[in-house]
Write an enzyme that holds these catalytic residues in place. Structure first.
Site, PDB file in Angstrom:
ATOM      1  CG  HIS A 198      -1.726   1.240   1.368  1.00 23.96           C
ATOM      2  ND1 HIS A 198      -2.909   1.390   0.680  1.00 23.96           N
ATOM      3  CD2 HIS A 198      -1.538   2.398   2.046  1.00 23.96           C
ATOM      4  CE1 HIS A 198      -3.417   2.574   0.952  1.00 23.96           C
ATOM      5  NE2 HIS A 198      -2.609   3.216   1.777  1.00 23.96           N
ATOM      6  CG  ASP A 219     -11.570   4.434   6.276  1.00 27.03           C
ATOM      7  OD1 ASP A 219     -10.985   5.132   7.123  1.00 27.03           O
ATOM      8  OD2 ASP A 219     -11.358   4.535   5.056  1.00 27.03           O
ATOM      9  NE  ARG A 252      -9.337  11.011   9.596  1.00 28.87           N
ATOM     10  CZ  ARG A 252      -8.548  10.190   8.881  1.00 28.87           C
ATOM     11  NH1 ARG A 252      -8.997   9.014   8.484  1.00 28.87           N
ATOM     12  NH2 ARG A 252      -7.323  10.537   8.589  1.00 28.87           N
ATOM     13  CB  SER A 273      -7.975   5.551   7.923  1.00 31.49           C
ATOM     14  OG  SER A 273      -8.341   5.605   6.575  1.00 31.49           O
ATOM     15  CE  LYS A 292      -8.780   2.793   3.938  1.00 32.23           C
ATOM     16  NZ  LYS A 292      -8.882   4.176   3.494  1.00 32.23           N
TER      17      LYS A 292
HETATM   18  N1  URA Z   1      -5.331   7.193   3.225  1.00 32.73           N
HETATM   19  C1  URA Z   1      -6.327   6.546   3.892  1.00 32.73           C
HETATM   20  O1  URA Z   1      -6.807   5.515   3.449  1.00 32.73           O
HETATM   21  N2  URA Z   1      -6.763   7.066   5.057  1.00 32.73           N
HETATM   22  C2  URA Z   1      -6.264   8.195   5.594  1.00 32.73           C
HETATM   23  O2  URA Z   1      -6.696   8.598   6.634  1.00 32.73           O
HETATM   24  C3  URA Z   1      -5.242   8.854   4.899  1.00 32.73           C
HETATM   25  C4  URA Z   1      -4.780   8.325   3.707  1.00 32.73           C
END
Ligand code: URA
Length: 433
Positions: A82, A161, A168, A183, A187
């Site tokens: 990622h 999320d 946010r 976050s 995922k």
């Molecule tokens: N990428 C994400 O998936 N979440 C965040 O909070 C910031 C970057």
């Protein structure tokens, strides 16, 4: 339990316990706790922070707020990576076929780009016919057959999320490390791979502006991964200038193809080889860095990395001809050179400005519902450390609509020149294992 007491507790700097965090996430997803209360808690977290325990409990609660993908029917170690996002970041396109060609299994769910950062799905969709939607059972079958698949999200992964991120975004609460870490990691963990490699970027074009905060974010995410039972490692990489030379969807696919043929830009190739080495060690396909790198160099040289990419594109209904003849990928109708207005060494390039410029051409979205143009973008000919003479081409702009003077000025303003030589920046700051 009353949510207002939880807000009060965090506001006064105390750590929340697991039951309070579960109450928050479960209640929010069930729509029993309103946005305004959660916004207050998020802001308190921005000021007071969270302990590692709290961050792990938050990640775990978010991860279990929706479906968790089960990849156990895929034989072998499933690796995932990622990137926290950047300009010209086409790493998944080249890196995943490389590691798959070495025997790792890659069952990857990717996202779309928003703003100045591109998304892997958008890039793949610039290949005619490429399908990013697939039944989970077919996804698993494809990875068992050819070792590689990249698709969009199939099921409802981490709904917490989606809600929290949207909140946010409009309450100035994006930039808090425990919130970013939970976050991203919720995922990644819900996507079901056995190992995770994080590319945490810092600099102008990244979420984290400096190395120190990128390192803290990386260490927080590694701690979460380890506590929740996944082999998680991280790289800290420089995003002050774009990665590689191409910015824009089809242009980046072409650059990824060049890289799979061993003819990619040096910085991008290096990132793929370094990241790939860590992933092969994580997959237990290599014992050490040097032998992992050799394996990756070999699959580039013998064509099997490119063949793996072609096999994935074919399996997902993409036009493989476009990979063998990249000039058949979508092409912008017009190109224009961005020329240096002075002579000197390039000592800074603002990745954010160039990413925004590519977005203005149509390569990215300002709003989620915007359509992107796969053909447009920018190809850089010079990077930080290079010397240019006045009148040299800095970049080629691939565009569809006429370019305004304001646009050209914004592109030029991304460059800073010096009379004396400037060092080429180090791309990989650190690998944390
Ligand atoms: N990428 C994400 O998936 N979440 C965040 O909070 C910031 C970057």
């Amino acid at each position: 339990m009353r949510f207002v007491d939880i807000i009060e507790k965090k506001k006064s700097g105390q750590a929340l316990n697991k039951a309070e965090i579960d109450f928050w996430i479960n209640g929010y997803v069930a729509q029993e706790i309103p946005d305004y209360q959660v916004a207050a808690l998020l802001m308190a977290i921005c000021f007071q922070g969270m302990t590692i325990d709290e961050t792990v409990w938050l990640t775990d609660a978010m991860l279990h707020s929706g479906d968790v993908i089960d990849l156990s029917k895929i034989n072998g170690v499933k690796v995932d990576k990622h990137s926290t996002g950047g300009v010209g970041d086409k790493t998944s396109l080249a890196l995943t076929p490389m590691v798959a060609a070495c025997g790792a299994k890659v069952a990857k769910m990717s996202g779309r780009g928003l703003g100045h950062t591109g998304g892997t799905l958008d890039k793949l969709e610039s290949i005619s016919g490429f399908q990013i939607d697939m039944e989970e059972s077919r996804f698993i079958e494809q990875v068992n057959e050819i070792g590689l698949s990249i698709i969009g999200q199939t099921t409802q992964v981490v709904p917490a999320d989606k809600k929290l991120y949207a909140l946010r975004d409009v309450t100035a609460c994006v930039n808090a490390i425990p919130l970013i870490a939970s976050s991203i990691m919720s995922k990644k963990l819900a996507s079901g791979a056995d190992t995770i490699l994080l590319d945490v970027k810092y600099g102008e074009g990244a979420f984290m502006s400096d190395v120190a905060s990128a390192r803290t974010l990386a260490k927080t995410m590694i701690a979460i991964g380890k506590r929740l039972g996944k082999d998680t490692r991280a790289m800290i990489t420089n995003m002050n200038q774009p990665l590689g030379n191409a910015i824009g969807n089809a242009l980046e696919v072409k650059e990824a193809i060049d890289t799979l043929h061993g003819k990619g830009p040096a910085d991008f190739t290096e990132l793929c080889l370094e990241a790939g080495s860590v992933m092969l060690i994580q997959a237990k396909l290599a014992n050490d860095h040097a032998s992992a790198r050799k394996m990756l160099e070999q699959v580039i040289q013998d064509g099997s990395a490119f063949a793996k990419f072609a096999a994935m594109v074919k399996a997902q209904s993409g036009d493989v001809e476009e990979l063998y003849h990249p000039e058949k990928l979508p092409q912008a109708p017009v190109t224009c050179e961005l020329t240096a207005q002075e002579s000197g060494y390039i000592c800074d390039m603002n990745a954010l400005s160039l990413g925004v410029a590519a977005m203005r051409l149509g390569a990215g979205r300002a709003l989620k519902e915007d359509q992107i143009d796969p053909s447009v973008g920018i190809v850089l000919h010079k990077k930080v450390g290079d010397h240019v003479e006045k009148g040299d081409s800095l970049a080629t702009i691939h565009h569809r609509t006429p370019l305004s003077q304001d646009f050209m000025d914004a592109c030029l303003a991304a460059y800073t020149f010096h009379e004396t030589a400037c060092e080429k920046p180090q791309l990989i700051e650190e690998i944390i294992e």
